[in-house]
Design a protein around this motif. Structure first.
Motif, PDB file in Angstrom:
ATOM      1  N   LEU A   1       0.824  -1.213   0.000  1.00 26.25           N
ATOM      2  CA  LEU A   1       0.000   0.000   0.000  1.00 26.25           C
ATOM      3  C   LEU A   1       0.857   1.261   0.000  1.00 26.25           C
ATOM      4  CD1 LEU A   1      -3.198  -0.348   2.202  1.00 26.25           C
ATOM      5  CD2 LEU A   1      -2.998  -0.113  -0.260  1.00 26.25           C
ATOM      6  N   ARG A   2       1.997   1.210   0.649  1.00 32.93           N
ATOM      7  CA  ARG A   2       2.863   2.377   0.631  1.00 32.93           C
ATOM      8  C   ARG A   2       3.401   2.647  -0.772  1.00 32.93           C
ATOM      9  NH1 ARG A   2       2.671   0.636   5.654  1.00 32.93           N
ATOM     10  NH2 ARG A   2       2.843   2.150   7.339  1.00 32.93           N
ATOM     11  N   LEU A   3       3.738   1.593  -1.478  1.00 29.21           N
ATOM     12  CA  LEU A   3       4.154   1.752  -2.865  1.00 29.21           C
ATOM     13  C   LEU A   3       3.009   2.309  -3.714  1.00 29.21           C
ATOM     14  CD1 LEU A   3       6.200  -1.540  -3.401  1.00 29.21           C
ATOM     15  CD2 LEU A   3       7.113   0.773  -3.368  1.00 29.21           C
ATOM     16  N   ALA A   4       1.814   1.769  -3.511  1.00 30.79           N
ATOM     17  CA  ALA A   4       0.654   2.220  -4.286  1.00 30.79           C
ATOM     18  C   ALA A   4       0.353   3.688  -4.018  1.00 30.79           C
ATOM     19  CB  ALA A   4      -0.557   1.355  -3.950  1.00 30.79           C
ATOM     20  N   ARG A   5       0.448   4.086  -2.762  1.00 28.36           N
ATOM     21  CA  ARG A   5       0.163   5.480  -2.410  1.00 28.36           C
ATOM     22  C   ARG A   5       1.125   6.427  -3.120  1.00 28.36           C
ATOM     23  NH1 ARG A   5       1.990   9.266   1.349  1.00 28.36           N
ATOM     24  NH2 ARG A   5       0.361  10.678   2.129  1.00 28.36           N
ATOM     25  N   ARG A   6       2.406   6.115  -3.058  1.00 22.52           N
ATOM     26  CA  ARG A   6       3.391   6.972  -3.709  1.00 22.52           C
ATOM     27  C   ARG A   6       3.140   7.036  -5.220  1.00 22.52           C
ATOM     28  NH1 ARG A   6       9.850   5.660  -4.141  1.00 22.52           N
ATOM     29  NH2 ARG A   6      10.287   7.149  -5.807  1.00 22.52           N
ATOM     30  N   PHE A   7       2.828   5.897  -5.809  1.00 31.70           N
ATOM     31  CA  PHE A   7       2.611   5.852  -7.250  1.00 31.70           C
ATOM     32  C   PHE A   7       1.397   6.687  -7.646  1.00 31.70           C
ATOM     33  CE2 PHE A   7       1.015   3.770 -11.152  1.00 31.70           C
ATOM     34  CZ  PHE A   7       2.144   3.896 -11.954  1.00 31.70           C
ATOM     35  N   LEU A   8       0.316   6.571  -6.895  1.00 32.38           N
ATOM     36  CA  LEU A   8      -0.897   7.330  -7.210  1.00 32.38           C
ATOM     37  C   LEU A   8      -0.654   8.835  -7.128  1.00 32.38           C
ATOM     38  CD1 LEU A   8      -3.524   5.168  -5.304  1.00 32.38           C
ATOM     39  CD2 LEU A   8      -3.493   5.572  -7.771  1.00 32.38           C
TER      40      LEU A   8
ATOM     41  N   LEU B   1      -2.465  -1.443 -10.626  1.00 38.56           N
ATOM     42  CA  LEU B   1      -2.206  -0.008 -10.572  1.00 38.56           C
ATOM     43  C   LEU B   1      -0.795   0.330 -11.043  1.00 38.56           C
ATOM     44  CD1 LEU B   1      -3.857   0.978  -7.158  1.00 38.56           C
ATOM     45  CD2 LEU B   1      -4.555   1.792  -9.410  1.00 38.56           C
ATOM     46  N   LEU B   2       0.178  -0.440 -10.579  1.00 40.32           N
ATOM     47  CA  LEU B   2       1.577  -0.148 -10.898  1.00 40.32           C
ATOM     48  C   LEU B   2       1.923  -0.475 -12.343  1.00 40.32           C
ATOM     49  CD1 LEU B   2       3.463  -1.433  -7.712  1.00 40.32           C
ATOM     50  CD2 LEU B   2       2.784   0.897  -8.255  1.00 40.32           C
ATOM     51  N   GLY B   3       1.259  -1.468 -12.911  1.00 40.90           N
ATOM     52  CA  GLY B   3       1.577  -1.863 -14.279  1.00 40.90           C
ATOM     53  C   GLY B   3       3.000  -2.374 -14.394  1.00 40.90           C
ATOM     54  N   ALA B   4       3.675  -2.005 -15.468  1.00 38.70           N
ATOM     55  CA  ALA B   4       5.029  -2.518 -15.718  1.00 38.70           C
ATOM     56  C   ALA B   4       6.012  -2.092 -14.644  1.00 38.70           C
ATOM     57  CB  ALA B   4       5.516  -2.035 -17.081  1.00 38.70           C
ATOM     58  N   ARG B   5       5.778  -0.970 -14.002  1.00 40.32           N
ATOM     59  CA  ARG B   5       6.725  -0.506 -12.984  1.00 40.32           C
ATOM     60  C   ARG B   5       6.847  -1.477 -11.817  1.00 40.32           C
ATOM     61  NH1 ARG B   5       5.416   3.804 -15.706  1.00 40.32           N
ATOM     62  NH2 ARG B   5       6.734   5.663 -15.752  1.00 40.32           N
ATOM     63  N   GLY B   6       5.866  -2.272 -11.603  1.00 41.24           N
ATOM     64  CA  GLY B   6       5.933  -3.236 -10.512  1.00 41.24           C
ATOM     65  C   GLY B   6       6.846  -4.416 -10.793  1.00 41.24           C
ATOM     66  N   PHE B   7       7.314  -4.517 -12.023  1.00 39.04           N
ATOM     67  CA  PHE B   7       8.115  -5.689 -12.393  1.00 39.04           C
ATOM     68  C   PHE B   7       9.450  -5.332 -13.033  1.00 39.04           C
ATOM     69  CE2 PHE B   7       3.660  -6.774 -12.309  1.00 39.04           C
ATOM     70  CZ  PHE B   7       3.667  -7.892 -11.491  1.00 39.04           C
ATOM     71  N   LEU B   8       9.693  -4.022 -13.229  1.00 37.93           N
ATOM     72  CA  LEU B   8      10.966  -3.584 -13.776  1.00 37.93           C
ATOM     73  C   LEU B   8      11.879  -3.214 -12.610  1.00 37.93           C
ATOM     74  CD1 LEU B   8       9.707  -1.324 -16.713  1.00 37.93           C
ATOM     75  CD2 LEU B   8      10.593  -3.657 -16.859  1.00 37.93           C
ATOM     76  N   THR B   9      12.949  -3.963 -12.421  1.00 43.10           N
ATOM     77  CA  THR B   9      13.826  -3.710 -11.282  1.00 43.10           C
ATOM     78  C   THR B   9      14.554  -2.384 -11.458  1.00 43.10           C
ATOM     79  OG1 THR B   9      15.629  -4.927 -12.348  1.00 43.10           O
ATOM     80  CG2 THR B   9      14.180  -6.174 -10.886  1.00 43.10           C
ATOM     81  N   GLU B  10      14.840  -1.760 -10.316  1.00 44.95           N
ATOM     82  CA  GLU B  10      15.584  -0.504 -10.272  1.00 44.95           C
ATOM     83  C   GLU B  10      14.871   0.633 -10.995  1.00 44.95           C
ATOM     84  OE1 GLU B  10      19.567  -1.133 -11.561  1.00 44.95           O
ATOM     85  OE2 GLU B  10      19.955  -2.762 -10.152  1.00 44.95           O
ATOM     86  N   VAL B  11      13.565   0.566 -11.067  1.00 44.02           N
ATOM     87  CA  VAL B  11      12.785   1.655 -11.656  1.00 44.02           C
ATOM     88  C   VAL B  11      12.025   2.351 -10.531  1.00 44.02           C
ATOM     89  CG1 VAL B  11      10.941   2.283 -13.245  1.00 44.02           C
ATOM     90  CG2 VAL B  11      12.555   0.487 -13.865  1.00 44.02           C
ATOM     91  N   GLU B  12      12.579   3.472 -10.046  1.00 48.28           N
ATOM     92  CA  GLU B  12      11.916   4.285  -9.031  1.00 48.28           C
ATOM     93  C   GLU B  12      11.499   3.468  -7.811  1.00 48.28           C
ATOM     94  OE1 GLU B  12       8.702   5.848 -11.265  1.00 48.28           O
ATOM     95  OE2 GLU B  12       9.871   7.376 -12.251  1.00 48.28           O
ATOM     96  N   SER B  13      12.198   2.413  -7.519  1.00 51.21           N
ATOM     97  CA  SER B  13      11.982   1.525  -6.367  1.00 51.21           C
ATOM     98  C   SER B  13      10.719   0.676  -6.471  1.00 51.21           C
ATOM     99  CB  SER B  13      11.931   2.318  -5.052  1.00 51.21           C
ATOM    100  OG  SER B  13      10.679   2.937  -4.836  1.00 51.21           O
ATOM    101  N   TYR B  14       9.915   0.892  -7.513  1.00 50.82           N
ATOM    102  CA  TYR B  14       8.670   0.135  -7.618  1.00 50.82           C
ATOM    103  C   TYR B  14       8.910  -1.321  -7.994  1.00 50.82           C
ATOM    104  CZ  TYR B  14       6.398   4.679  -7.408  1.00 50.82           C
ATOM    105  OH  TYR B  14       5.973   5.920  -7.002  1.00 50.82           O
ATOM    106  N   GLY B  15      10.067  -1.614  -8.595  1.00 49.78           N
ATOM    107  CA  GLY B  15      10.341  -2.995  -8.972  1.00 49.78           C
ATOM    108  C   GLY B  15      10.350  -3.948  -7.793  1.00 49.78           C
ATOM    109  N   GLY B  16      10.534  -3.407  -6.586  1.00 50.57           N
ATOM    110  CA  GLY B  16      10.507  -4.254  -5.390  1.00 50.57           C
ATOM    111  C   GLY B  16       9.155  -4.889  -5.152  1.00 50.57           C
ATOM    112  N   PHE B  17       8.114  -4.346  -5.793  1.00 51.96           N
ATOM    113  CA  PHE B  17       6.787  -4.928  -5.614  1.00 51.96           C
ATOM    114  C   PHE B  17       6.740  -6.375  -6.084  1.00 51.96           C
ATOM    115  CE2 PHE B  17       2.635  -6.069  -7.333  1.00 51.96           C
ATOM    116  CZ  PHE B  17       1.874  -5.969  -6.188  1.00 51.96           C
ATOM    117  N   ALA B  18       7.456  -6.699  -7.133  1.00 43.82           N
ATOM    118  CA  ALA B  18       7.441  -8.067  -7.652  1.00 43.82           C
ATOM    119  C   ALA B  18       7.898  -9.048  -6.582  1.00 43.82           C
ATOM    120  CB  ALA B  18       8.322  -8.171  -8.893  1.00 43.82           C
TER     121      ALA B  18
END
Length: 562
Positions: free
Chosen positions: A257-264, A337-354
């Motif tokens: 949820l913290r990742l989602a909040r920042r992304f939104l 919500l995150l789309g590709a950013r949730g699975f691309l490593t080292e992309v704005e820290s969102y890749g950690g979602f995977a």
């Protein structure tokens, strides 16, 4: 101060660059499939293992909801570390359940000295069928001889100690198994062999391996409880561990949820902020509702372990079946919500979602999968029809023992039962709905009465359930799932009714969280929820506010900034 709030601050400090919980370090361990030794050592030094040991044995385990909060904090940083460290409580639970004070005292000393404990239940080809276990324990002149294998087992290699379920009667059966506490360092050379670490999709750094015994001699005092009591001890221990390990799911939900909040708040799409799109807001709001409902269920279950432990065979099964399912659904929403950013490593820290998503998938199979736990509930449904009172004496009303400041009875494993004959929480649903209807804003809130109607409609189907020697039918399993949703709604209402002093605080004022949770419950029951969008929109708005960094009913639990 050593409570959950202080612990969250400590873990946050450890998470700075160069610390034992540094995200870069934990990511490196994950990629190398190596054990997060630094993080586990820090937890040992802080004394987290003391919270796995009940107070009568010299530890700090006084309340299960507090241990849930501590494990949730660790899981919100790294599920692998939480799984690796928390496994010791699971391994020790059979001993606590047995009531063997001498063995318990010895084990407590090992745990508080930092020794890990594994739990050897499953065997190659046996799956969750404990009666299929072939590891044998045979009496010798001075003790027992163990032969066979346990696999897969968390901490099987790193753990010095292991509680092992062994066949003590060649014929097997419910009274044909016993539990042994094995100190691998005390066995003769060559009689204990570690099986290789297994590559896993999630929690890659955890020690998921196995152990093989070949005429391994253990002393007579290694027997936990009495001969033939093993299956009962394990099943009762599972009631405690299932209630506790859902903290892993809550932590995963916190981080997501913290990742989602920042992304939104950051993302723009086609010239518009993502947060302004109704569909995105609805998904975010439902993700919040799923986590808060999971928290309410987990909290109620932890309190029930102290207040009505006789009912934990049902409560723990519902909790372990539903909480990981709720959070897995939440992770799917965040993934969308995150789309590709949730699975691309080292992309704005969102890749950690995977990593969060794949690590959490294994949580649902710990201590029995959702299907196994739902099946255990299904076996007891005929005893749980609405209006049927528990067999024991009447205790405090639900809205009293779910109070945040309510004292709890000492954890008493001797009160655990294999089957329960009532459900205090759901039996109190009518009273909880009545209390809700007396509140000023309740005139427009029809959700709680509709939940009560849905629960009462279960009376007929539950009364027609018959004992079955084989797996429950699909119809009964679906009935069990409906029961879980009703239980979850009652938990949310109970937590609300029990804590009026919180009604004006963050996340509570206006009743938005309760409205969102009941909306989710009714949807799970297949009932129409025409105001769902509005309920979820309000929760999304709160997520995006200054209070949205900590989505919890009872304040800071994880403290994970992203």
């Amino acid at each position: 101060m050593r409570g959950p709030a202080r612990f969250a601050e400590v873990v946050e400090d450890w998470s700075r660059q160069g610390g034992p919980f540094d995200p870069a370090l934990l990511t490196a361990h994950d990629e190398a499939e190596s054990f997060p030794a630094e993080a586990c050592a820090a937890l040992d030094q802080w004394g987290l293992a003391d919270h796995y040991v009940p107070v009568p044995y010299g530890g700090r385990l006084d309340r299960l909801d507090e241990m849930q909060a501590l494990l949730r904090t660790v899981a919100a940083r790294d599920l692998t570390t939480a799984v690796a460290h928390g496994k010791t409580f699971l391994g020790a639970a059979s001993v606590w359940t047995s009531g063997d004070s001498d063995l318990g005292t010895r084990l407590a000393g090992h745990i508080m000295a930092g020794e890990a404990v594994a739990w050897g239940l499953t065997e190659p080809g046996g799956g969750s069928d404990l009666l299929a276990g072939e590891l044998t324990a045979t009496r010798t002149g001075s003790g027992w001889s163990l032969s066979g294998s346990k696999w897969p087992v968390n901490n099987a290699t790193r753990g010095r100690l292991a509680t092992v379920l062994a066949r003590t009667d060649p014929a097997g059966g419910p009274r044909g198994f016993s539990v042994f506490l094995v100190d691998k360092r005390s066995t003769a050379p060559g009689t204990v062999r570690h099986l290789p670490k297994m590559p896993t999709h999630g929690i890659r750094g955890a020690d998921i391996s196995g152990v093989a015994f070949r005429d391994a001699r253990v002393p007579a005092h290694a027997l936990v409880g009495t001969e033939g009591e093993g299956l009962e001890l394990v099943l009762k221990a599972l009631q405690l561990t299932r209630t506790s390990c859902v903290a892993l799911s809550l932590g995963a939900g916190d981080h997501a949820l913290r990742l989602a909040r920042r992304f939104l708040l950051e993302r723009r799409l086609h010239g518009r902020r993502l947060v302004d799109l109704p569909h995105a807001r609805a998904m975010a709001g439902q993700a919040v509702a799923r986590l808060l409902l999971a928290e309410a269920v987990a909290y109620a279950a932890a309190r029930a372990a102290h207040e009505v432990p006789e009912e934990l065979s049902v409560v723990s099964a519902v909790t372990k079946a539903l909480v990981p399912t709720l959070v897995q659904g939440q992770l799917r929403l965040v993934s969308e919500l995150l789309g590709a950013r949730g699975f691309l490593t080292e992309v704005e820290s969102y890749g950690g979602f995977a990593k969060i998503e794949r690590d959490h998938q294994i949580v649902s199979i710990f201590d029995g999968s959702t299907w196994v736990n739902r099946g255990g509930l299904a076996q007891q449904l005929r005893l749980l029809r609405p209006g049927r009172r528990p067999a024991g004496p009447a205790g405090r009303p639900v809205y009293e023992w779910l109070r945040e400041d309510a004292g709890t009875a000492a954890l008493d494993p001797s009160r655990l039962r294999m089957m329960t004959r009532g459900d205090t929480l759901l039996n109190g649903l009518a009273d909880l709905v009545s209390r809700r209807s007396s509140e000023p804003d309740a005139a427009t809130d029809t959700l709680a009465p509709r939940l009560l109607d849905a629960y009462r409609e279960l009376a007929g189907p539950l009364s027609r359930v018959r004992p079955s020697a084989g797996p429950p039918s699909t119809e009964v399993m679906r009935l069990a799932e409906r029961y879980e949703w009703c239980f979850a709604g009652a938990a949310a209402l109970g937590v609300w009714a029990a804590n009026p002093s919180r009604h004006g605080r963050t996340w509570w004022d206006g009743g938005d969280w309760l409205r969102g949770c009941l909306t989710l419950v009714l949807h799970g029951l297949g009932l129409p929820t025409p105001d769902a969008s509005a309920a979820y929109d309000q929760l999304c708005e709160r997520l995006l506010s200054g209070d949205g960094t900590d989505v919890s009913l009872f304040g800071s639990r994880a403290g994970v900034p992203v």
